[in-house]
Design a protein around this motif. Sequence first.
Motif, short mmCIF file in Angstrom:
data_model
loop_
_atom_site.label_atom_id
_atom_site.label_comp_id
_atom_site.label_asym_id
_atom_site.label_seq_id
_atom_site.Cartn_x
_atom_site.Cartn_y
_atom_site.Cartn_z
N ARG A 152 0.83 -1.22 0.00
CA ARG A 152 0.00 0.00 0.00
C ARG A 152 0.86 1.27 0.00
N LYS A 153 1.95 1.25 0.75
CA LYS A 153 2.82 2.43 0.84
C LYS A 153 3.44 2.76 -0.52
N GLU A 154 3.86 1.74 -1.25
CA GLU A 154 4.43 1.97 -2.58
C GLU A 154 3.39 2.53 -3.53
N ALA A 155 2.17 2.05 -3.44
CA ALA A 155 1.09 2.57 -4.28
C ALA A 155 0.84 4.04 -3.96
N ALA A 156 0.82 4.38 -2.68
CA ALA A 156 0.60 5.77 -2.27
C ALA A 156 1.71 6.67 -2.80
N GLN A 157 2.95 6.21 -2.70
CA GLN A 157 4.07 7.01 -3.21
C GLN A 157 3.94 7.24 -4.71
N TRP A 158 3.61 6.19 -5.45
CA TRP A 158 3.48 6.32 -6.90
C TRP A 158 2.36 7.29 -7.27
N LEU A 159 1.26 7.23 -6.52
CA LEU A 159 0.13 8.13 -6.79
C LEU A 159 0.34 9.54 -6.22
N GLY A 160 1.32 9.68 -5.31
CA GLY A 160 1.58 10.98 -4.71
C GLY A 160 0.52 11.40 -3.70
N VAL A 161 0.01 10.41 -2.93
CA VAL A 161 -1.00 10.70 -1.92
C VAL A 161 -0.55 10.12 -0.58
N PRO A 162 -1.10 10.61 0.52
CA PRO A 162 -0.74 10.04 1.83
C PRO A 162 -1.21 8.59 1.94
N VAL A 163 -0.36 7.74 2.50
CA VAL A 163 -0.70 6.32 2.64
C VAL A 163 -1.95 6.15 3.51
N GLU A 164 -2.18 7.05 4.45
CA GLU A 164 -3.35 6.97 5.32
C GLU A 164 -4.65 7.02 4.51
N LEU A 165 -4.64 7.75 3.42
CA LEU A 165 -5.82 7.85 2.56
C LEU A 165 -6.16 6.50 1.93
N LEU A 166 -5.13 5.70 1.69
CA LEU A 166 -5.32 4.40 1.05
C LEU A 166 -5.48 3.27 2.06
N ALA A 167 -5.46 3.60 3.35
CA ALA A 167 -5.58 2.59 4.40
C ALA A 167 -6.91 1.86 4.28
N GLU A 168 -6.92 0.63 4.76
CA GLU A 168 -8.15 -0.17 4.74
C GLU A 168 -9.23 0.55 5.53
#
Length: 147
Positions: free
Chosen positions: A118-134
Amino acid sequence: MKLPPEIEFHQNIRLLIYRPKGLINEAEINRVVGAIEDLEAATQEPFNRFSDTSETHEVELNFRYVIHVSIHRRLSHKGRAPVKSAILATDSTLVHYARLLAVLTQGSSITVRVFQDRKEAAQWLGVPVELLAEKPIGGADQSNYRK
């Protein structure tokens, strides 16, 4: 615009988040593609996508259908601004289908990448990892979409 409960749209950062639960089949894919295309028509501005398949437990798809949908999306998005689509997948079947989607959209305005982190996806998208959290079931916040 009313979105299905599995879809959040964060207009302020131009990000659609899709969190399917249980079964992924042709009807589900058609539903989410329809929602994406409706948002594309309504907003007329590009937005990135994040699909979190961690709560998906069954896949009823075939390669022919995935190829058909990939080509449809490639053609329907032609001439639009580039977007990123990050797919978080750990199930081997979903990983294979997501990689097929990535190959079939290469060279188009949709760049697809498959992630297991999830963290790598957030970095690639340029968004906070917390936004992508379950999110807990029923926890989708659609309040960020305003037509």
